[in-house]
Structure formats: structure tokens, C-alpha cells
Design a protein around this motif. Structure first.
Motif, PDB file in Angstrom:
ATOM      1  N   LEU A   1    -102.225 -30.582 -66.602  1.00  0.00           N
ATOM      2  CA  LEU A   1    -101.864 -29.344 -67.297  1.00  0.00           C
ATOM      3  C   LEU A   1    -102.887 -28.996 -68.383  1.00  0.00           C
ATOM      4  O   LEU A   1    -103.237 -27.830 -68.559  1.00  0.00           O
ATOM      5  CB  LEU A   1    -100.462 -29.447 -67.900  1.00  0.00           C
ATOM      6  CG  LEU A   1     -99.299 -29.397 -66.901  1.00  0.00           C
ATOM      7  CD1 LEU A   1     -97.982 -29.719 -67.602  1.00  0.00           C
ATOM      8  CD2 LEU A   1     -99.208 -28.043 -66.197  1.00  0.00           C
ATOM      9  N   GLU A   2    -103.381 -30.007 -69.078  1.00  0.00           N
ATOM     10  CA  GLU A   2    -104.390 -29.754 -70.118  1.00  0.00           C
ATOM     11  C   GLU A   2    -105.647 -29.131 -69.518  1.00  0.00           C
ATOM     12  O   GLU A   2    -106.194 -28.150 -70.044  1.00  0.00           O
ATOM     13  CB  GLU A   2    -104.760 -31.068 -70.833  1.00  0.00           C
ATOM     14  CG  GLU A   2    -103.794 -31.463 -71.930  1.00  0.00           C
ATOM     15  CD  GLU A   2    -104.088 -32.866 -72.456  1.00  0.00           C
ATOM     16  OE1 GLU A   2    -105.227 -33.357 -72.293  1.00  0.00           O
ATOM     17  OE2 GLU A   2    -103.152 -33.477 -73.018  1.00  0.00           O
ATOM     18  N   VAL A   3    -106.120 -29.701 -68.413  1.00  0.00           N
ATOM     19  CA  VAL A   3    -107.335 -29.194 -67.761  1.00  0.00           C
ATOM     20  C   VAL A   3    -107.100 -27.771 -67.251  1.00  0.00           C
ATOM     21  O   VAL A   3    -107.924 -26.865 -67.466  1.00  0.00           O
ATOM     22  CB  VAL A   3    -107.769 -30.111 -66.599  1.00  0.00           C
ATOM     23  CG1 VAL A   3    -108.936 -29.489 -65.838  1.00  0.00           C
ATOM     24  CG2 VAL A   3    -108.134 -31.495 -67.116  1.00  0.00           C
ATOM     25  N   ILE A   4    -105.968 -27.555 -66.596  1.00  0.00           N
ATOM     26  CA  ILE A   4    -105.673 -26.234 -66.034  1.00  0.00           C
ATOM     27  C   ILE A   4    -105.533 -25.198 -67.151  1.00  0.00           C
ATOM     28  O   ILE A   4    -106.066 -24.089 -67.053  1.00  0.00           O
ATOM     29  CB  ILE A   4    -104.427 -26.318 -65.129  1.00  0.00           C
ATOM     30  CG1 ILE A   4    -104.852 -26.937 -63.795  1.00  0.00           C
ATOM     31  CG2 ILE A   4    -103.780 -24.951 -64.913  1.00  0.00           C
ATOM     32  CD1 ILE A   4    -103.752 -27.257 -62.846  1.00  0.00           C
ATOM     33  N   HIS A   5    -104.857 -25.569 -68.229  1.00  0.00           N
ATOM     34  CA  HIS A   5    -104.691 -24.628 -69.336  1.00  0.00           C
ATOM     35  C   HIS A   5    -106.040 -24.237 -69.942  1.00  0.00           C
ATOM     36  O   HIS A   5    -106.261 -23.083 -70.332  1.00  0.00           O
ATOM     37  CB  HIS A   5    -103.783 -25.228 -70.409  1.00  0.00           C
ATOM     38  CG  HIS A   5    -103.398 -24.259 -71.480  1.00  0.00           C
ATOM     39  ND1 HIS A   5    -103.742 -24.447 -72.802  1.00  0.00           N
ATOM     40  CD2 HIS A   5    -102.740 -23.072 -71.429  1.00  0.00           C
ATOM     41  CE1 HIS A   5    -103.280 -23.426 -73.520  1.00  0.00           C
ATOM     42  NE2 HIS A   5    -102.678 -22.575 -72.709  1.00  0.00           N
TER      43      HIS A   5
END
Length: 253
Positions: free
Chosen positions: A75-79
Motif C-alpha cells: 500500500l505504501e508503494v502504491i500510494h
């Protein structure tokens, strides 16, 4: 027409992607929208968008089937990508309880997290549900503050479920399942609110009749449009006009 959900960046299209896009254009499909699924799909998706900038538009999200113990990192990377690129939607996101319920809590957390991104970014969401429409609706109704919009893609549910989705302000994505003989959609499609219907393929999956079981592609959006037209006693041109306008409004194309 607009194919609002197509994975033409997938390796199933590596040998003939250019021809696939040309066939779509020849069938009247003017735009192809690309949902992300996981960290590995980002690069090929953006490369496909760059190759066909007049046709393809990409989204960013984490698909529920790719939620695992590393969900927070994913989620961190995608965000982080939302600050680097202009995406048309948060997607595809959702809940899938068909294959595996191991990470159900993580799926729910990822879904709600991404719904909150959509509120902050003022983007529509593209929702994947499998064996989970009621669970998804329950979470979505809690999060709906009047600003969330989007689509339940690959809709194959009941008229009651369609109405519940529409009541939350959400669209229905109709694809190949609409053409299946025993899919039950022949009883549902005639009664849907056409203001909330958009077309999709979900290619390379779920090819419509007469290509069922083979690789799906965006050109087959026209077969879905024809099926909707037949079931509603409309012309394919009427279906094309309405669903294209709905998609343009929803995704601000």
C-alpha cells in the motif's frame, strides 16, 4: 465505446498488443482503461499507457487477490505513485472471498484505506467483488460520505444488489458474463438503470460468447454492447452512446 476495464498490459498480450489495440479501434472502442493489480503490474501498465497515449488510461490500486502479509508495504508503494503520475481512478480494489479467506482482515483494511485515498484525491474507485458483494456494500456504505463514486466491475449479481449499488451512487460494469447462457443476467439487464451502466471486458479473462473460454480482448466490448441492446430492445448505437457518456462522466475523460 469505452472498455472501462482491460488488462492489456498482461503478458497474454505481449506478442500482439499493437494488433489488439487496432482491432479495438476498428470495432469502435475509442478508449481502454487499465486497472492496476499489484506492484509487479505497475511497470507494464504504465509502459502500455505510454505506447498508446491516445487510447489507454491507467488507474492505481491493490487488487484484493494480491493482499498478503506484506500489505502495508504494498500500500505504501502504491500510494506513492499518486504523487508521480496522473491516474484516472483508484483501482482495482475490493474484497475477494472466493479463492482464499486467509487475509480477509487485511483485504478489508486495504479496501477501506484505498477508499480513503479516493476521498482525499477526489478520484472514482473501481471495485472487484467475488463472493463478497454484501461485505463490500457494508464497508462502502460506512465510508460513503457523499463524495465517493465508482463502479462495481464485472457485475453479475441480482437486481436487488444492483439497486443497492446504485443507491450508494455507484455504477455497474457489464462484461462477458452478461452474454453467458446460464449467467442469469438476461433477467437482470432489462431492469437496470442505464444511467449507471458502463461496458468492460476484464480481458484477458471472461471472454463473451461466442469466444467464451478463449482470450478476451477490448474489441469484444461490442459483443457486450450488442447483448445489452438485445436484452433491452435498444440499438447498439443507443447503448454505445449512453454507456460511453456514463464512463466519460465517471472517469472525467
Amino acid at each position: 465505446m469505452i472498455d472501462t476495464h482491460a488488462h492489456i498490459y498482461a503478458n497474454e498480450f505481449d506478442n500482439d498488443r499493437e494488433e489488439v489495440v487496432q482491432r479495438a479501434l476498428a470495432q469502435g472502442v475509442e478508449q481502454i482503461l487499465l486497472p492496476n493489480i499489484d506492484l509487479e503490474s505497475i511497470e507494464p501498465m504504465l509502459a502500455t499507457e505510454a505506447q498508446f497515449p491516445q487510447v489507454c488510461r491507467s488507474m492505481m490500486g491493490l487488487h484484493p487477490c494480491y493482499v498478503d502479509g506484506n500489505v502495508k508495504h504494498s500500500l505504501e508503494v502504491i500510494h506513492s505513485w499518486f504523487a508521480k503520475h496522473n491516474f484516472i481512478a483508484v483501482g482495482e480494489i475490493g474484497i475477494d472471498l472466493y479463492w482464499d479467506k486467509t487475509y480477509r482482515a487485511e483485504q478489508e483494511m486495504a479496501f477501506v484505506t484505498q477508499l480513503n485515498w479516493a476521498k482525499e484525491l477526489q478520484l472514482p474507485v473501481v471495485i472487484h467483488t467475488r463472493d463478497s458483494i454484501q461485505e463490500t456494500l457494508a464497508l462502502l456504505s460506512k465510508e460513503q460520505n457523499g463524495t465517493l463514486s465508482g463502479v462495481f466491475h464485472c457485475f453479475g449479481g441480482s437486481l436487488e444488489e444492483a439497486k443497492a449499488i446504485n443507491d450508494l451512487g455507484f455504477h455497474l460494469g457489464l462484461g462477458g458474463v452478461s452474454t453467458f447462457k446460464n449467467g442469469g443476467m438476461d433477467k437482470v439487464i432489462p431492469h437496470l438503470d442505464m444511467d449507471y451502466v458502463i461496458l468492460e471486458t476484464d480481458c484477458p479473462y471472461l471472454a463473451p460468447v461466442p469466444h467464451r473460454g478463449k482470450r478476451n480482448e477490448p474489441a469484444y466490448t461490442s459483443l457486450v454492447a450488442q447483448r445489452v441492446a438485445d436484452l433491452r430492445d435498444m440499438t447498439i448505437e443507443q447503448v454505445d452512446t449512453m454507456t460511453t457518456q456514463n464512463a466519460k462522466t465517471l472517469f472525467r475523460l
